[in-house]
Design a protein around this motif. Structure first.
Motif, mmCIF file in Angstrom:
data_model
loop_
_atom_site.group_PDB
_atom_site.id
_atom_site.type_symbol
_atom_site.label_atom_id
_atom_site.label_comp_id
_atom_site.label_asym_id
_atom_site.label_seq_id
_atom_site.Cartn_x
_atom_site.Cartn_y
_atom_site.Cartn_z
ATOM 1 N N ASN A 1 87.112 -41.540 6.624
ATOM 2 C CA ASN A 1 87.531 -40.422 5.770
ATOM 3 C C ASN A 1 87.368 -40.742 4.289
ATOM 4 O O ASN A 1 87.115 -39.837 3.494
ATOM 5 N N ALA A 2 87.501 -42.003 3.924
ATOM 6 C CA ALA A 2 87.327 -42.367 2.511
ATOM 7 C C ALA A 2 85.882 -42.135 2.082
ATOM 8 O O ALA A 2 85.626 -41.606 0.995
ATOM 9 N N SER A 3 84.925 -42.528 2.918
ATOM 10 C CA SER A 3 83.522 -42.304 2.558
ATOM 11 C C SER A 3 83.220 -40.811 2.522
ATOM 12 O O SER A 3 82.481 -40.333 1.651
ATOM 13 N N ALA B 1 81.692 -32.157 -5.604
ATOM 14 C CA ALA B 1 82.526 -31.285 -6.440
ATOM 15 C C ALA B 1 82.296 -31.580 -7.914
ATOM 16 O O ALA B 1 82.202 -30.661 -8.746
ATOM 17 N N VAL B 2 82.197 -32.853 -8.266
ATOM 18 C CA VAL B 2 81.948 -33.224 -9.658
ATOM 19 C C VAL B 2 80.576 -32.722 -10.106
ATOM 20 O O VAL B 2 80.415 -32.188 -11.208
ATOM 21 N N GLN B 3 79.574 -32.873 -9.257
ATOM 22 C CA GLN B 3 78.220 -32.406 -9.586
ATOM 23 C C GLN B 3 78.213 -30.897 -9.810
ATOM 24 O O GLN B 3 77.595 -30.403 -10.759
ATOM 25 N N ASP B 4 78.905 -30.145 -8.954
ATOM 26 C CA ASP B 4 78.991 -28.690 -9.122
ATOM 27 C C ASP B 4 79.668 -28.337 -10.440
ATOM 28 O O ASP B 4 79.236 -27.426 -11.151
ATOM 29 N N ALA B 5 80.734 -29.066 -10.773
ATOM 30 C CA ALA B 5 81.448 -28.795 -12.021
ATOM 31 C C ALA B 5 80.560 -29.076 -13.231
ATOM 32 O O ALA B 5 80.533 -28.303 -14.191
ATOM 33 N N VAL B 6 79.806 -30.168 -13.190
ATOM 34 C CA VAL B 6 78.914 -30.517 -14.300
ATOM 35 C C VAL B 6 77.833 -29.447 -14.470
ATOM 36 O O VAL B 6 77.529 -29.030 -15.594
ATOM 37 N N GLU B 7 77.247 -29.000 -13.365
ATOM 38 C CA GLU B 7 76.218 -27.966 -13.450
ATOM 39 C C GLU B 7 76.783 -26.665 -14.015
ATOM 40 O O GLU B 7 76.153 -26.001 -14.835
ATOM 41 N N THR B 8 77.978 -26.303 -13.599
ATOM 42 C CA THR B 8 78.609 -25.085 -14.099
ATOM 43 C C THR B 8 78.861 -25.185 -15.589
ATOM 44 O O THR B 8 78.576 -24.245 -16.357
ATOM 45 N N VAL B 9 79.383 -26.330 -16.028
ATOM 46 C CA VAL B 9 79.660 -26.510 -17.456
ATOM 47 C C VAL B 9 78.357 -26.499 -18.249
ATOM 48 O O VAL B 9 78.273 -25.872 -19.315
ATOM 49 N N ASN B 10 77.323 -27.174 -17.755
ATOM 50 C CA ASN B 10 76.042 -27.197 -18.465
ATOM 51 C C ASN B 10 75.460 -25.794 -18.592
ATOM 52 O O ASN B 10 74.947 -25.422 -19.651
ATOM 53 N N ASP B 11 75.516 -25.024 -17.509
ATOM 54 C CA ASP B 11 75.010 -23.652 -17.565
ATOM 55 C C ASP B 11 75.787 -22.829 -18.585
ATOM 56 O O ASP B 11 75.207 -22.052 -19.345
ATOM 57 N N SER B 12 77.102 -23.017 -18.624
ATOM 58 C CA SER B 12 77.930 -22.275 -19.572
ATOM 59 C C SER B 12 77.604 -22.667 -21.012
ATOM 60 O O SER B 12 77.516 -21.814 -21.891
ATOM 61 N N VAL B 13 77.414 -23.947 -21.246
ATOM 62 C CA VAL B 13 77.106 -24.419 -22.598
ATOM 63 C C VAL B 13 75.745 -23.892 -23.046
ATOM 64 O O VAL B 13 75.578 -23.455 -24.195
ATOM 65 N N ILE B 14 74.760 -23.922 -22.166
ATOM 66 C CA ILE B 14 73.425 -23.430 -22.522
ATOM 67 C C ILE B 14 73.479 -21.943 -22.845
ATOM 68 O O ILE B 14 72.888 -21.495 -23.837
ATOM 69 N N ARG C 1 82.486 -35.813 -0.763
ATOM 70 C CA ARG C 1 82.953 -34.477 -1.156
ATOM 71 C C ARG C 1 83.343 -34.443 -2.630
ATOM 72 O O ARG C 1 83.078 -33.471 -3.333
ATOM 73 N N ALA C 2 83.982 -35.521 -3.115
ATOM 74 C CA ALA C 2 84.369 -35.575 -4.522
ATOM 75 C C ALA C 2 83.140 -35.614 -5.414
ATOM 76 O O ALA C 2 83.084 -34.946 -6.455
ATOM 77 N N GLY C 3 82.121 -36.370 -5.017
ATOM 78 C CA GLY C 3 80.876 -36.426 -5.794
ATOM 79 C C GLY C 3 80.204 -35.073 -5.868
ATOM 80 O O GLY C 3 79.718 -34.656 -6.926
#
Length: 141
Positions: free
Chosen positions: A49-51, A60-73, A56-58
């Motif tokens: 479950n840890a792996s 989620a972080v990638q999705d958040a980064v893409e969303t923020v980048n799209d918003s900034v652009i 899943r955490a990775g």
């Protein structure tokens, strides 16, 4: 007709169970064995479950980064579209104000000795034409 009722059997008195020391020893060994097996299963389940949790955490972080980048652009594009015309107007006003200030303050600055008086333009000096050697002819005598 009368109903027959049967008498209940008298409750039997059960003999108390007496445990022997070897029974307690075997029960303890069994409990330790079951506990060890459950601990191994829990440890393996936790690692699996840890792996999975890390993956899943990775994601989620990638999705958040893409969303923020799209918003900034998108924000940058909107800001540039709004600021571009205003920037041109401000630059034009600044250069005009600078030119007016220089022309109005030039005499005052000259009197204060901060700036030299603007030099008057003179016609460019021409290079002297190279003299040609003079041909001497003989005069008749």
């Amino acid at each position: 007709m009368a109903r027959k009722t049967s008498k209940r059997a008298a409750a039997r008195t059960a003999k108390p169970v007496q445990f022997q020391p070897h029974d307690l020893l075997l029960a303890g060994i069994g409990a330790v064995s079951l506990g060890r097996k459950q601990a191994i299963k829990s440890y393996a389940y936790t690692i699996d479950n840890a792996s999975d949790l890390r993956a899943r955490a990775g994601a989620a972080v990638q999705d958040a980064v893409e969303t923020v980048n799209d918003s900034v652009i998108a924000f940058r594009k909107k800001a540039k579209a709004k600021v571009g015309p205003v920037k041109k107007q401000v630059i034009a006003l600044a250069t005009e104000a600078k030119a007016q200030a220089e022309t109005r303050l030039a005499p005052v600055l000259v009197k204060l000795g901060v700036k030299k008086a603007p030099a008057k333009r003179t016609a460019a000096k021409k290079k002297p034409v190279a003299k040609r050697p003079v041909k001497r002819t003989r005069r008749a005598a």
